[in-house]
Write an enzyme that holds these catalytic residues in place. Structure first.
Site, PDB file in Angstrom:
ATOM      1  N   ASN A 103       4.518  -2.726   9.321  1.00 11.85           N
ATOM      2  CA  ASN A 103       5.089  -1.791   9.772  1.00 11.85           C
ATOM      3  C   ASN A 103       4.118  -1.213  11.286  1.00 11.85           C
ATOM      4  O   ASN A 103       4.773  -0.712  12.085  1.00 11.85           O
ATOM      5  CB  ASN A 103       3.836  -0.403   8.208  1.00 11.85           C
ATOM      6  N   ASP A 201       2.725  -4.126   2.969  1.00 11.03           N
ATOM      7  CA  ASP A 201       1.510  -2.866   3.644  1.00 11.03           C
ATOM      8  C   ASP A 201       2.051  -1.680   3.616  1.00 11.03           C
ATOM      9  O   ASP A 201       3.320  -1.820   4.044  1.00 11.03           O
ATOM     10  CB  ASP A 201       0.930  -3.479   4.971  1.00 11.03           C
ATOM     11  N   GLU A 244       2.583  -1.299  -1.338  1.00 10.88           N
ATOM     12  CA  GLU A 244       1.493  -0.613  -1.090  1.00 10.88           C
ATOM     13  C   GLU A 244       2.238   1.031  -0.828  1.00 10.88           C
ATOM     14  O   GLU A 244       2.450   1.196   0.208  1.00 10.88           O
ATOM     15  CB  GLU A 244       0.306  -0.892  -0.093  1.00 10.88           C
TER      16      GLU A 244
HETATM   17  C1  NOJ Z   1      -3.684  -0.522   3.896  1.00 10.47           C
HETATM   18  C2  NOJ Z   1      -4.512  -1.615   3.942  1.00 10.47           C
HETATM   19  O1  NOJ Z   1      -4.807  -1.814   3.002  1.00 10.47           O
HETATM   20  C3  NOJ Z   1      -5.977  -1.277   5.240  1.00 10.47           C
HETATM   21  O2  NOJ Z   1      -6.635  -1.577   5.097  1.00 10.47           O
HETATM   22  C4  NOJ Z   1      -4.713  -1.618   6.237  1.00 10.47           C
HETATM   23  O3  NOJ Z   1      -6.108  -1.070   7.586  1.00 10.47           O
HETATM   24  C5  NOJ Z   1      -3.562  -0.256   6.600  1.00 10.47           C
HETATM   25  N1  NOJ Z   1      -2.699  -0.459   5.249  1.00 10.47           N
HETATM   26  C6  NOJ Z   1      -2.941  -1.058   8.043  1.00 10.47           C
HETATM   27  O4  NOJ Z   1      -2.629  -2.179   7.617  1.00 10.47           O
END
Ligand code: NOJ
Length: 552
Positions: A103, A201, A244
């Site tokens: 991202n 992610d 996620e």
């Molecule tokens: C989700 C991750 O699980 C988290 O640890 C991270 O800070 C953010 N995405 C940004 O990459």
């Protein structure tokens, strides 16, 4: 064939290389150390390892700020060490999934450095810019309280750049076909080095429209997910993406795909929040509802079931009174809470190391619909260090023994101090100690994982929530290819009688964890008393407790 969709009956174990095992005494975990611990993981029953980001990174968000997607961070070893690790895992029949953080990049990534330095840079359009500060710049922060804005001005670029997360994590312009092509290249690279897929992610943000005009409810390009999947399956047929995506249930189909043709797996955040509510309130009803709302609907789609992960326990989607209840029970102190919506503690301290409650929670994780995803240290009931900032409190070194630094490192100083003293210190909570004690949480975990592997109905089957005549207990029945199991959990500290009709069976439910089988009464119903925080796993159909796989 049954084994082809390996992720449907897997046991996934999440590791930060940094935290697991230091082989060279520099105080930071590394691939060589991790490789030496593969037999431990295999013995525990883990079938897939999920590695948190280990690529080159300034490490300002624990590796979720990547500065080179094609390199191992030198603190953890070399690409050679990585391949030795994936090879070692493969030899033991374990798969490896790795984080795919696309991202955003680190602001130290050469792409961003080039993009900000020169409007004509080939990378300029790889990021998201605005000449003027967008009106909604102070909205949509993922880390409220810590992160002030989503648009930050860059002097060199003479423009604002968009960052959904921290300001050192500029968002990639994922709508740009060149960026998409690069994402495929990154996946292709790691697939070639032995991984079986990715934990992607921040998926909703990857596919969202970005830019000054995108607004607060941006449109999403779900087609991108299909592109990723198609590419992966061309390269390696059985590789997967575990997304996620903390989304509402009605959105789930879009992520799995209308024909089940997008993500194979997603974490079930909806069930996670309602599960913690049930643990806090002894009321299983909202959890039953959440389970009914999140039926994936396709044979190839699967939820990842987890309790705690490396982030805060996000309670943002619960009703206000429900969230208040979970805070009161598990995170009453402000120091335990984070981002106005969550609890940053590990599970064992949240449950006050009460063995009955820990078993209840893990039994649920292993039997709710989906594939269980454990976190390193869960198996021994590791604690947290609330003196550390934000989410770091739950990222301390793995506790192997009562030696200095919990046996994690022979160095003088470690990347974060191992938890020492008190009820959760490495002196008392460690692998070596628990290995010797047959009643330890570790040995219980090994046994329950073994049984979970023998109950593929959970990973594969259709499920029905069984009415039990009380709201403090949850009953689930799974059916798969003529095999069925019934799983019961009592959220109440007090014993509870449950009455239920498991559906067609020959009157006997075989207890899979003890010899307390259940016989139906004349009316075909089973009546039994669950202990306070008790759980029972039953298989239907005769005295042979083993799965009847003869028809496969
Ligand atoms: C989700 C991750 O699980 C988290 O640890 C991270 O800070 C953010 N995405 C940004 O990459």
């Amino acid at each position: 064939m049954i084994s082809d969709l390996w992720y449907k009956n897997a046991v996934i174990y999440c590791i930060a290389v940094e935290s697991f095992m230091d082989s060279d005494g520099d105080g930071v975990g590394d691939f060589r150390g991790l490789t030496r611990r593969l037999d431990y993981l295999h013995g525990l029953g883990v079938t897939a390892i999920w590695l948190m980001p280990f690529q080159a990174s300034p490490g300002k968000d624990d590796g979720y700020d990547v500065s080179d997607y094609y390199a191992v961070d030198p603190r953890y070893g070399t690409l050679g060490d990585f391949v030795e690790f994936t090879h070692g895992a493969k030899q033991r029949g374990m798969r490896v999934l790795i984080d795919l953080v696309v991202n955003h990049t680190s602001d130290q990534h050469p792409w961003f450095k080039s993009a900000r330095s020169d409007p004509k840079s080939p990378y300029r359009d790889w990021y998201v810019w605005s000449k003027k500060k967008p009106n909604n710049a102070d909205k949509g922060m993922v880390f409220p309280g810590v992160q002030k804005t989503t648009w930050t001005r860059d002097e060199k670029a003479d423009a604002y750049y968009f960052h959904r997360f921290y300001d050192f994590q500029p968002d990639l312009n994922t709508a740009n076909p060149e960026v998409q092509a690069e994402i495929l290249k990154i996946m292709g690279f790691w697939i070639q080095l032995g991984v079986s897929g990715f934990r992607m992610d921040a998926v909703p943000f990857v596919i969202a429209d970005k830019g000054a005009d995108a607004g607060l409810n941006p449109k999403s390009d779900f087609q991108m997910l299909r592109t990723f999947r198609e590419f992966l399956q061309w390269r390696l047929g059985d590789s997967i993406i575990l997304g996620e995506a903390n989304i509402v249930p009605k959105e789930a189909k879009k992520y799995f795909g209308d024909d089940g043709d997008r993500l194979q797996m997603m974490f079930n955040f909806h069930v996670n929040q309602n599960l913690f509510y049930a643990l806090a309130s002894s009321d299983a009803q909202p959890l039953s509802k959440a389970l009914n709302e999140t039926k994936p609907g396709y044979d190839t789609a699967q939820w990842g079931l987890f309790l705690r992960n490396h982030d805060e326990l996000d309670l943002g989607r619960l009703k206000d009174d429900q969230r208040a209840k979970v805070f009161a029970e598990f995170g009453p102190d402000k120091s335990m809470q984070l981002y106005d919506r969550g609890i940053r503690r590990r599970l064992a301290p949240m449950l006050k190391a009460d063995r009955r409650r820990l078993e209840l929670a893990y039994s649920l994780m292993f039997t709710l619909p989906g594939t269980p995803v454990m976190r390193y240290g869960d198996e021994i009931g590791m604690g947290d260090d609330l003196s550390l900032p934000e989410r770091y409190c739950a990222r301390t070194p793995m506790q192997w023994s009562s030696e200095p630094h919990g046996g994690f490192s022979k160095g003088k100083k470690t990347y974060l101090p191992a938890i020492s003293g008190g009820g959760f210190g490495f002196e008392t909570v460690n692998v070596a100690e628990q290995r010797r004690d047959k009643d330890s949480l570790l040995n219980w975990m090994e046994r329950i994982i073994r049984m979970r592997q023998e109950v593929p109905e959970i990973g594969w089957g259709d499920y029905t929530v069984l009415p039990l005549g009380t709201k403090t207990a949850l009953g689930l029945r799974y059916d798969w290819r003529n095999n069925s199991v019934v799983i019961l959990h009592n959220f109440d500290p007090e014993p509870r009688e449950v009455v239920f009709d498991p559906g067609a069976d020959d009157g006997v439910l075989i207890d899979l964890l003890s010899d307390r089988h259940s016989k139906a009464d004349k009316d075909g119903k089973h009546r039994l008393t669950l202990e306070g925080y008790g759980y029972r796993w039953f298989r239907l159909g005769g005295l042979n407790y083993l799965l009847d796989r003869s028809d496969i």
